[in-house]
Design a protein around this motif. Structure first.
Motif, PDB file in Angstrom:
ATOM      1  N   ILE A  43       0.876  -1.183   0.000  1.00  0.00           N
ATOM      2  CA  ILE A  43       0.000   0.000   0.000  1.00  0.00           C
ATOM      3  C   ILE A  43       0.905   1.222   0.000  1.00  0.00           C
ATOM      4  CG2 ILE A  43      -1.921   1.167   1.114  1.00  0.00           C
ATOM      5  CD1 ILE A  43      -2.529  -1.438   2.597  1.00  0.00           C
ATOM      6  N   ARG A  44       0.894   1.939  -1.093  1.00  0.00           N
ATOM      7  CA  ARG A  44       1.801   3.076  -1.265  1.00  0.00           C
ATOM      8  C   ARG A  44       1.106   4.356  -0.799  1.00  0.00           C
ATOM      9  NH1 ARG A  44       6.525   3.982  -4.147  1.00  0.00           N
ATOM     10  NH2 ARG A  44       6.445   1.834  -4.948  1.00  0.00           N
ATOM     11  N   LEU A  45       1.722   5.024   0.163  1.00  0.00           N
ATOM     12  CA  LEU A  45       1.182   6.271   0.714  1.00  0.00           C
ATOM     13  C   LEU A  45       1.865   7.457   0.044  1.00  0.00           C
ATOM     14  CD1 LEU A  45      -0.387   7.982   2.793  1.00  0.00           C
ATOM     15  CD2 LEU A  45       1.476   7.523   4.426  1.00  0.00           C
ATOM     16  N   CYS A  46       1.050   8.300  -0.611  1.00  0.00           N
ATOM     17  CA  CYS A  46       1.584   9.467  -1.317  1.00  0.00           C
ATOM     18  C   CYS A  46       0.756  10.702  -0.949  1.00  0.00           C
ATOM     19  CB  CYS A  46       1.548   9.226  -2.823  1.00  0.00           C
ATOM     20  SG  CYS A  46       2.326  10.544  -3.789  1.00  0.00           S
ATOM     21  N   PRO A  47       1.108  11.374   0.153  1.00  0.00           N
ATOM     22  CA  PRO A  47       0.329  12.531   0.621  1.00  0.00           C
ATOM     23  C   PRO A  47       0.217  13.659  -0.395  1.00  0.00           C
ATOM     24  CG  PRO A  47       1.846  11.779   2.320  1.00  0.00           C
ATOM     25  CD  PRO A  47       2.214  11.057   1.064  1.00  0.00           C
ATOM     26  N   ALA A  48       1.226  13.813  -1.272  1.00  0.00           N
ATOM     27  CA  ALA A  48       1.200  14.914  -2.247  1.00  0.00           C
ATOM     28  C   ALA A  48       0.016  14.811  -3.195  1.00  0.00           C
ATOM     29  CB  ALA A  48       2.500  14.944  -3.043  1.00  0.00           C
ATOM     30  N   LEU A  49      -0.529  13.604  -3.364  1.00  0.00           N
ATOM     31  CA  LEU A  49      -1.665  13.436  -4.277  1.00  0.00           C
ATOM     32  C   LEU A  49      -2.932  14.094  -3.746  1.00  0.00           C
ATOM     33  CD1 LEU A  49      -1.217   9.748  -5.511  1.00  0.00           C
ATOM     34  CD2 LEU A  49      -0.684  11.868  -6.721  1.00  0.00           C
ATOM     35  N   GLN A  50      -2.938  14.477  -2.469  1.00  0.00           N
ATOM     36  CA  GLN A  50      -4.110  15.173  -1.936  1.00  0.00           C
ATOM     37  C   GLN A  50      -4.311  16.524  -2.617  1.00  0.00           C
ATOM     38  OE1 GLN A  50      -4.715  14.826   2.516  1.00  0.00           O
ATOM     39  NE2 GLN A  50      -2.615  14.057   2.400  1.00  0.00           N
ATOM     40  N   ASN A  51      -3.231  17.062  -3.157  1.00  0.00           N
ATOM     41  CA  ASN A  51      -3.316  18.365  -3.829  1.00  0.00           C
ATOM     42  C   ASN A  51      -3.696  18.244  -5.300  1.00  0.00           C
ATOM     43  OD1 ASN A  51      -2.410  19.615  -1.424  1.00  0.00           O
ATOM     44  ND2 ASN A  51      -0.283  19.135  -1.967  1.00  0.00           N
ATOM     45  N   LYS A  52      -3.752  17.015  -5.789  1.00  0.00           N
ATOM     46  CA  LYS A  52      -4.111  16.793  -7.179  1.00  0.00           C
ATOM     47  C   LYS A  52      -5.627  16.743  -7.290  1.00  0.00           C
ATOM     48  CE  LYS A  52      -3.160  13.683 -11.069  1.00  0.00           C
ATOM     49  NZ  LYS A  52      -2.567  12.386 -11.486  1.00  0.00           N
ATOM     50  N   PRO A  53      -6.252  17.522  -8.188  1.00  0.00           N
ATOM     51  CA  PRO A  53      -7.715  17.541  -8.275  1.00  0.00           C
ATOM     52  C   PRO A  53      -8.279  16.177  -8.657  1.00  0.00           C
ATOM     53  CG  PRO A  53      -6.728  18.638 -10.171  1.00  0.00           C
ATOM     54  CD  PRO A  53      -5.628  18.381  -9.209  1.00  0.00           C
ATOM     55  N   ASN A  54      -9.444  15.841  -8.082  1.00  0.00           N
ATOM     56  CA  ASN A  54     -10.129  14.600  -8.432  1.00  0.00           C
ATOM     57  C   ASN A  54     -10.940  14.821  -9.700  1.00  0.00           C
ATOM     58  OD1 ASN A  54      -9.283  12.993  -6.251  1.00  0.00           O
ATOM     59  ND2 ASN A  54     -10.782  13.980  -4.898  1.00  0.00           N
ATOM     60  N   LEU A  55     -10.553  14.140 -10.754  1.00  0.00           N
ATOM     61  CA  LEU A  55     -11.254  14.260 -12.022  1.00  0.00           C
ATOM     62  C   LEU A  55     -12.388  13.250 -12.075  1.00  0.00           C
ATOM     63  CD1 LEU A  55      -8.167  14.597 -14.390  1.00  0.00           C
ATOM     64  CD2 LEU A  55      -9.583  16.431 -13.445  1.00  0.00           C
ATOM     65  N   PRO A  56     -13.493  13.590 -12.743  1.00  0.00           N
ATOM     66  CA  PRO A  56     -14.581  12.624 -12.859  1.00  0.00           C
ATOM     67  C   PRO A  56     -14.141  11.398 -13.639  1.00  0.00           C
ATOM     68  CG  PRO A  56     -14.913  14.483 -14.360  1.00  0.00           C
ATOM     69  CD  PRO A  56     -13.760  14.839 -13.475  1.00  0.00           C
ATOM     70  N   THR A  57     -14.740  10.254 -13.309  1.00  0.00           N
ATOM     71  CA  THR A  57     -14.431   9.022 -14.032  1.00  0.00           C
ATOM     72  C   THR A  57     -14.775   9.210 -15.501  1.00  0.00           C
ATOM     73  OG1 THR A  57     -14.907   7.695 -12.086  1.00  0.00           O
ATOM     74  CG2 THR A  57     -14.934   6.564 -14.210  1.00  0.00           C
ATOM     75  N   PRO A  58     -13.825   9.011 -16.407  1.00  0.00           N
ATOM     76  CA  PRO A  58     -14.114   9.224 -17.825  1.00  0.00           C
ATOM     77  C   PRO A  58     -15.049   8.148 -18.375  1.00  0.00           C
ATOM     78  CG  PRO A  58     -11.931   8.290 -17.556  1.00  0.00           C
ATOM     79  CD  PRO A  58     -12.434   8.577 -16.174  1.00  0.00           C
ATOM     80  N   HIS A  59     -15.845   8.544 -19.333  1.00  0.00           N
ATOM     81  CA  HIS A  59     -16.684   7.582 -20.056  1.00  0.00           C
ATOM     82  C   HIS A  59     -16.153   7.514 -21.474  1.00  0.00           C
ATOM     83  CE1 HIS A  59     -20.120   5.258 -21.371  1.00  0.00           C
ATOM     84  NE2 HIS A  59     -20.244   6.089 -22.387  1.00  0.00           N
ATOM     85  N   PHE A  60     -15.694   6.342 -21.864  1.00  0.00           N
ATOM     86  CA  PHE A  60     -15.068   6.191 -23.166  1.00  0.00           C
ATOM     87  C   PHE A  60     -16.100   5.786 -24.208  1.00  0.00           C
ATOM     88  CE2 PHE A  60     -11.540   4.910 -20.200  1.00  0.00           C
ATOM     89  CZ  PHE A  60     -10.847   6.098 -20.317  1.00  0.00           C
ATOM     90  N   ASP A  61     -16.143   6.559 -25.273  1.00  0.00           N
ATOM     91  CA  ASP A  61     -16.977   6.235 -26.427  1.00  0.00           C
ATOM     92  C   ASP A  61     -16.028   6.152 -27.614  1.00  0.00           C
ATOM     93  OD1 ASP A  61     -18.495   6.473 -28.831  1.00  0.00           O
ATOM     94  OD2 ASP A  61     -20.179   7.279 -27.697  1.00  0.00           O
ATOM     95  N   PRO A  62     -15.706   4.935 -28.089  1.00  0.00           N
ATOM     96  CA  PRO A  62     -14.693   4.790 -29.142  1.00  0.00           C
ATOM     97  C   PRO A  62     -14.937   5.657 -30.365  1.00  0.00           C
ATOM     98  CG  PRO A  62     -15.297   2.650 -28.265  1.00  0.00           C
ATOM     99  CD  PRO A  62     -16.251   3.648 -27.661  1.00  0.00           C
ATOM    100  N   ASN A  63     -16.184   5.724 -30.816  1.00  0.00           N
ATOM    101  CA  ASN A  63     -16.485   6.516 -32.017  1.00  0.00           C
ATOM    102  C   ASN A  63     -16.311   8.003 -31.777  1.00  0.00           C
ATOM    103  OD1 ASN A  63     -17.130   4.215 -33.523  1.00  0.00           O
ATOM    104  ND2 ASN A  63     -19.245   4.219 -32.783  1.00  0.00           N
ATOM    105  N   GLU A  64     -16.849   8.492 -30.643  1.00  0.00           N
ATOM    106  CA  GLU A  64     -16.718   9.910 -30.323  1.00  0.00           C
ATOM    107  C   GLU A  64     -15.267  10.287 -30.045  1.00  0.00           C
ATOM    108  OE1 GLU A  64     -18.842  12.536 -30.345  1.00  0.00           O
ATOM    109  OE2 GLU A  64     -20.124  11.120 -31.415  1.00  0.00           O
ATOM    110  N   ASP A  65     -14.567   9.427 -29.320  1.00  0.00           N
ATOM    111  CA  ASP A  65     -13.157   9.709 -29.022  1.00  0.00           C
ATOM    112  C   ASP A  65     -12.331   9.770 -30.301  1.00  0.00           C
ATOM    113  OD1 ASP A  65     -13.711   9.768 -26.329  1.00  0.00           O
ATOM    114  OD2 ASP A  65     -13.153   7.682 -25.970  1.00  0.00           O
TER     115      ASP A  65
END
Length: 352
Positions: A43-65
């Motif tokens: 279990i890797r603890l990386c406190p600096a990631l608390q400052n990284k914004p939480n991005l919404p889970t992407p939804h992949f659409d192969p044709n649109e992408d």
């Protein structure tokens, strides 16, 4: 074009340069051991990631992408022009002619974390093709020849923990004898090395194939690599899709799964959820293939203790599927018996 060896050998100097330039952001971390289900998880603890914004889970659409990539309407960090300090070189598959670019991961928690990216846009929902597997495996061989150990992983689909729609595999170095789950696979005693097996001590569906010992020889031809790796992948993917079909509540759309590749084994884990909510804290953990390799990432001591108390196996089971391995064995045996009765004498290539 670069060679696999040139790329691997350039990593220490190039990583230092990219970090000094500020083009690559390295987040220091500490590793905490946690034994469970016969696996010594990390279990890797990386406190600096608390400052990284939480991005919404992407939804992949192969044709649109694909359309967005062609129009350039959405920024693609894996398309040219590449940031010079993150660009490590290009590779071309001898058999297929497919082109790839190798880049540093811009946001690195582990030094020398690299990405193998398709030069042309392909969707992250697409299965791995023979040249994808061959180029990745040749990088693993080059690392071994340089006295280093790497393993590779691929996050496929909406629920896999993938963050970018442009097809890419990832490779990271390891200091010991492999990611935690690989030690479990290596210790498994199997009757037929050329058939998939499951790690039954793990509380979720997983499918593993042991690769021929001679495959990692530097003398192995690209055509042999292509045949063996694609055969292994297709047999495991077939079982993963079978697992998904046994789950009546699985969401519609392309299947999601994680792939882990070492010199010795290939693993595929079908996925049903992208995140797990910790009951104790309410925090959401995004799980990708690294989690199933036995290497979880947390952002705080509070999160670390919550993961330990909740249990890594429970967390991974919460985003994966129930194993139906025994049922699949029975089904394959019945299919084989029926084939013999009807005079075919053959078995499904994904037979267990």
């Amino acid at each position: 074009m670069s060679t696999h060896a040139e790329i691997i050998n350039s990593l220490p100097e190039r990583f230092a340069k990219a970090q000094e330039s500020g083009d690559l952001l390295f987040f220091p971390s500490s590793v905490n051991k946690h034994s469970e289900d016969g696996v010594e998880f990390e279990i890797r603890l990386c406190p600096a990631l608390q400052n990284k914004p939480n991005l919404p889970t992407p939804h992949f659409d192969p044709n649109e992408d694909q359309k967005k990539a062609e129009k350039g309407s959405k920024p693609d960090p894996f398309a040219p022009p590449y940031i010079p300090n993150l660009y490590l070189g290009e590779l071309r598959d001898e058999e297929d002619g497919a082109d790839y670019v190798v880049l540093f991961n811009k946001y690195s928690v582990v030094p020398h974390h690299i990405l193998l990216v398709t030069k042309e846009f392909h969707s992250q929902t697409a299965p791995l093709l023979p040249p994808d597997l061959v180029q990745t495996y040749q990088l693993l061989i080059a690392a071994r020849n340089a006295g280093r150990k790497f393993f590779a992983f691929y996050n496929c689909g909406n629920f896999s923990g993938a963050s970018q729609p442009h097809k890419h595999l990832q490779l990271i170095p390891i200091e010991d004898d492999g990611p935690p789950v690989e030690r479990l696979a290596r210790a498994a005693h199997i009757e037929s090395p050329d058939r998939p097996f499951a790690l039954s001590t793990l509380p979720y569906a997983n499918h593993v194939r042991r690769l021929p010992p001679s495959l990692s020889s530097s003398a192995t031809s690209p055509s042999t690599l292509s045949h063996e790796l694609s055969s292994a992948f297709m047999s495991l993917l077939d079982l993963s899709i079978s697992t998904i079909r046994h789950d009546a509540t699985y969401p519609t759309g392309p299947p999601s799964y994680n792939v882990i590749l070492t010199l010795d084994h290939m693993h595929i884990i079908p996925r049903k959820e992208e995140t797990y909510t910790l009951q104790e804290t309410g925090e959401r953990l995004s799980i990708n293939a690294l989690g199933f390799a036995g290497m979880l990432l947390v952002k705080s001591e509070r999160e670390l203790e919550a993961v330990r108390r909740e249990g890594v196996g429970r967390i991974l089971r919460g985003v994966a599927l129930e194993s139906v391995h025994d049922l699949q064995v029975t089904e394959r045996e019945r299919e084989a018996d029926e084939g013999v009765l009807h005079g075919s004498g053959g078995t499904n290539p994904a037979s267990l």
